[in-house]
Enzyme design. Structure first.
Site, PDB file in Angstrom:
ATOM      1  N   GLU A 110      13.322  -2.743 -19.947  1.00 17.16           N
ATOM      2  CA  GLU A 110      13.188  -3.927 -19.107  1.00 17.16           C
ATOM      3  C   GLU A 110      12.675  -5.097 -19.952  1.00 17.16           C
ATOM      4  O   GLU A 110      11.454  -5.221 -20.163  1.00 17.16           O
ATOM      5  CB  GLU A 110      12.204  -3.663 -17.969  1.00 17.16           C
ATOM      6  CG  GLU A 110      12.621  -2.557 -17.039  1.00 17.16           C
ATOM      7  CD  GLU A 110      11.963  -2.660 -15.671  1.00 17.16           C
ATOM      8  OE1 GLU A 110      12.701  -2.713 -14.677  1.00 17.16           O
ATOM      9  OE2 GLU A 110      10.727  -2.741 -15.585  1.00 17.16           O
ATOM     10  N   GLY A 140      13.466  -6.952  -7.186  1.00 22.96           N
ATOM     11  CA  GLY A 140      13.728  -7.773  -6.003  1.00 22.96           C
ATOM     12  C   GLY A 140      14.895  -7.298  -5.141  1.00 22.96           C
ATOM     13  O   GLY A 140      14.774  -7.210  -3.911  1.00 22.96           O
ATOM     14  N   HIS A 200       5.188   0.082 -16.828  1.00 23.61           N
ATOM     15  CA  HIS A 200       5.856  -1.139 -16.388  1.00 23.61           C
ATOM     16  C   HIS A 200       5.194  -2.362 -17.029  1.00 23.61           C
ATOM     17  O   HIS A 200       3.972  -2.396 -17.198  1.00 23.61           O
ATOM     18  CB  HIS A 200       5.820  -1.252 -14.856  1.00 23.61           C
ATOM     19  CG  HIS A 200       6.768  -2.299 -14.371  1.00 23.61           C
ATOM     20  ND1 HIS A 200       6.445  -3.641 -14.392  1.00 23.61           N
ATOM     21  CD2 HIS A 200       8.043  -2.224 -13.914  1.00 23.61           C
ATOM     22  CE1 HIS A 200       7.494  -4.331 -13.946  1.00 23.61           C
ATOM     23  NE2 HIS A 200       8.473  -3.490 -13.656  1.00 23.61           N
ATOM     24  N   ASN A 215      12.126  -0.296  -7.599  1.00 24.84           N
ATOM     25  CA  ASN A 215      10.678  -0.456  -7.761  1.00 24.84           C
ATOM     26  C   ASN A 215      10.242  -1.548  -6.789  1.00 24.84           C
ATOM     27  O   ASN A 215      10.499  -2.724  -7.012  1.00 24.84           O
ATOM     28  CB  ASN A 215      10.365  -0.852  -9.217  1.00 24.84           C
ATOM     29  CG  ASN A 215       8.890  -1.131  -9.427  1.00 24.84           C
ATOM     30  OD1 ASN A 215       8.064  -0.872  -8.543  1.00 24.84           O
ATOM     31  ND2 ASN A 215       8.553  -1.656 -10.590  1.00 24.84           N
ATOM     32  N   GLU A 250       4.401  -5.115 -15.916  1.00 27.58           N
ATOM     33  CA  GLU A 250       3.334  -5.740 -15.116  1.00 27.58           C
ATOM     34  C   GLU A 250       2.025  -4.975 -15.274  1.00 27.58           C
ATOM     35  O   GLU A 250       0.946  -5.576 -15.256  1.00 27.58           O
ATOM     36  CB  GLU A 250       3.779  -5.825 -13.645  1.00 27.58           C
ATOM     37  CG  GLU A 250       4.854  -6.899 -13.470  1.00 27.58           C
ATOM     38  CD  GLU A 250       5.905  -6.600 -12.413  1.00 27.58           C
ATOM     39  OE1 GLU A 250       5.667  -5.751 -11.535  1.00 27.58           O
ATOM     40  OE2 GLU A 250       6.991  -7.225 -12.479  1.00 27.58           O
ATOM     41  N   GLY A 283      12.346 -10.603 -12.712  1.00 29.64           N
ATOM     42  CA  GLY A 283      12.006 -11.527 -11.633  1.00 29.64           C
ATOM     43  C   GLY A 283      12.338 -12.976 -11.955  1.00 29.64           C
ATOM     44  O   GLY A 283      11.919 -13.888 -11.240  1.00 29.64           O
ATOM     45  N   LYS A 305       7.308  -2.508  -6.084  1.00 33.48           N
ATOM     46  CA  LYS A 305       6.101  -3.226  -6.513  1.00 33.48           C
ATOM     47  C   LYS A 305       5.126  -3.361  -5.333  1.00 33.48           C
ATOM     48  O   LYS A 305       5.051  -2.457  -4.508  1.00 33.48           O
ATOM     49  CB  LYS A 305       6.495  -4.573  -7.134  1.00 33.48           C
ATOM     50  CG  LYS A 305       7.560  -4.389  -8.231  1.00 33.48           C
ATOM     51  CD  LYS A 305       7.856  -5.622  -9.031  1.00 33.48           C
ATOM     52  CE  LYS A 305       8.916  -5.298 -10.080  1.00 33.48           C
ATOM     53  NZ  LYS A 305       9.229  -6.432 -10.950  1.00 33.48           N
ATOM     54  N   SER A 311      16.382  -8.391 -13.199  1.00 31.05           N
ATOM     55  CA  SER A 311      17.295  -9.235 -12.425  1.00 31.05           C
ATOM     56  C   SER A 311      18.684  -8.620 -12.231  1.00 31.05           C
ATOM     57  O   SER A 311      19.694  -9.326 -12.262  1.00 31.05           O
ATOM     58  CB  SER A 311      17.405 -10.629 -13.059  1.00 31.05           C
ATOM     59  OG  SER A 311      16.138 -11.274 -13.046  1.00 31.05           O
TER      60      SER A 311
END
Ligand SMILES: O=C(CO)COP(=O)(O)O
Length: 251
Positions: free
Chosen positions: A166, A234, A94, A9, A96, A172, A11, A212
């Site tokens: 998640e 990431g 998600h 992902n 976010e 993150g 983002k 992570s």
């Protein structure tokens, strides 16, 4: 038999040139694997990504969509628009989107129904916040997220669902759920689906872990029996790291 999946992902990262560079590197280095590999670039680069990966085993997926077919929803994208450019799988829910864009379970349920109505695959994300984990409420929270968004679906819809657990506190932050915590939750998710539907559906759905995941912890997390791969943030932006995580999937 459920598939193993590693999805990146991206983002809100990578402009067009950076997207093409990363995709070229990923295609060139993609190991021979039975796992499904997916990447989710930003909307504006989806067409270029689909084009770039035409002859690659990597699937391009979307990070989000709106539940409406079309209409006055400035800035939004529909399922048909995604299908029209060759994107057949969409991430929904998600954390976010939930935290920064006010997406409630009710909205997410509508998005899931809209995607499935178009025969798209849905990668549904969910997971508890740190306070839920600290107060021991994490199982209840996860159960209600699943129930509110997914448990009204017909049993037949589940062949199009991928789950991505998640925990928000691990996204993150560099802090991962331990492999044992991931396994415990994934087993709980399967039990919850068994109770709502049946064991066949529960055993056939892929449940990814996200939060992570890095090359140095992926092997251990993916070795757990109910963890079917990962949704990577990431580390999916760095070709060598993402490739190392794909290689961490064991058969
Ligand atoms: O949110 C995630 C994937 O959707 C996880 O992000 P990180 O891997 O950066 O923690």
């Amino acid at each position: 038999m459920r598939s193993k999946i590693v999805a990146g992902n991206w983002k809100m990262n990578k402009n067009l040139v950076e997207t093409e560079v990363l995709l070229a590197e990923l295609s060139a280095k993609l190991p021979d694997t039975k796992a499904e590999v997916m990447v989710a670039p930003t909307f504006v680069n989806l067409t270029a990504a689909v084009d770039k990966l035409k002859s690659s085993a990597i699937e391009v997926i979307a990070q989000n969509m709106h539940f409406a077919e079309n209409g006055a929803y400035t800035g939004e994208i529909s399922a048909s628009m995604l299908l029209g450019i060759g994107v057949n799988t969409v991430i929904i829910g998600h954390s976010e989107r939930r935290a920064y864009f006010g997406e409630t379970d009710e909205i997410l349920a509508k998005k899931v129904v809209a995607a499935l109505a178009k025969n798209m695959r849905v990668m549904f994300c969910f997971g508890e916040e740190l306070e839920d984990r600290k107060s021991g409420n994490h199982f209840k929270v996860v159960e209600s997220q699943l129930k509110n968004a997914l448990f009204s679906l017909d049993a037949s819809a589940w062949s199009k669902i991928i789950l991505a657990y998640e925990p928000v506190w691990a996204i993150g932050t560099g802090e991962t759920a331990s492999p044992e915590q991931a396994q415990e939750m994934h087993a709980f998710i399967r039990k919850t689906i068994t109770n709502a539907y049946d064991a066949v559906i529960a055993n056939n759905v892929s449940i990814l872990y996200g939060g992570s995941v890095k090359p140095n912890n992926a092997v251990e997390i993916f070795s757990k029996p109910d963890v079917d791969g990962g949704l990577i943030g990431g580390a999916s932006l760095v070709a060598d790291d993402f490739i190392a995580i794909i290689k961490a999937i064991a058969y």
